[in-house]
Design a protein around this motif. Structure first.
Motif, short mmCIF file in Angstrom:
data_model
loop_
_atom_site.label_atom_id
_atom_site.label_comp_id
_atom_site.label_asym_id
_atom_site.label_seq_id
_atom_site.Cartn_x
_atom_site.Cartn_y
_atom_site.Cartn_z
N LEU A 46 0.83 -1.20 0.00
CA LEU A 46 0.00 0.00 0.00
C LEU A 46 0.86 1.26 0.00
O LEU A 46 1.94 1.28 0.58
CB LEU A 46 -0.91 0.02 1.24
CG LEU A 46 -1.94 -1.09 1.33
CD1 LEU A 46 -2.69 -1.00 2.66
CD2 LEU A 46 -2.91 -1.04 0.17
N ASP A 47 0.36 2.31 -0.65
CA ASP A 47 1.10 3.56 -0.62
C ASP A 47 0.92 4.22 0.76
O ASP A 47 0.06 3.82 1.53
CB ASP A 47 0.69 4.49 -1.78
CG ASP A 47 -0.76 4.91 -1.75
OD1 ASP A 47 -1.28 5.20 -0.66
OD2 ASP A 47 -1.36 4.97 -2.84
N PRO A 48 1.72 5.22 1.08
CA PRO A 48 1.72 5.80 2.43
C PRO A 48 0.37 6.37 2.89
O PRO A 48 0.12 6.46 4.08
CB PRO A 48 2.77 6.90 2.36
CG PRO A 48 3.64 6.54 1.22
CD PRO A 48 2.78 5.79 0.25
#
Length: 83
Positions: A46-48
């Motif tokens: 997942l992205d931040p």
């Protein structure tokens, strides 16, 4: 499932329930079209700014009155109101 259930809403149903498996799917959508841009396989990917799903794995629906809730609430109601 080895726990007794009692509906926390109608308080009478102890036998008829629908078990709902929660299977989250993490995706990133195109804001203008709504189409899937990216589908994440693992929480590590997942992205931040994408929070991973941390809800219940299973929900329960009373097949008598239709209320849907977390399994723990049905179990607790049965524990506090034994037969």
């Amino acid at each position: 499932m080895s726990n007794a259930y009692l509906c926390p809403n109608c308080k009478t149903n102890r036998t008829r329930f629908n078990l709902i498996a929660q299977v989250p799917q993490s995706v990133k959508l195109d804001p203008s079209t709504g189409s899937v841009v990216n589908q994440y396989e693992n929480a590590e990917d997942l992205d931040p700014f994408h929070i991973p799903y941390n809800g219940a794995e299973r929900l329960v629906q009373c097949a008598a009155c239709g209320v849907i809730g977390e399994e723990a609430s049905f179990i607790k109601r049965a524990q506090h109101n034994p037969r």
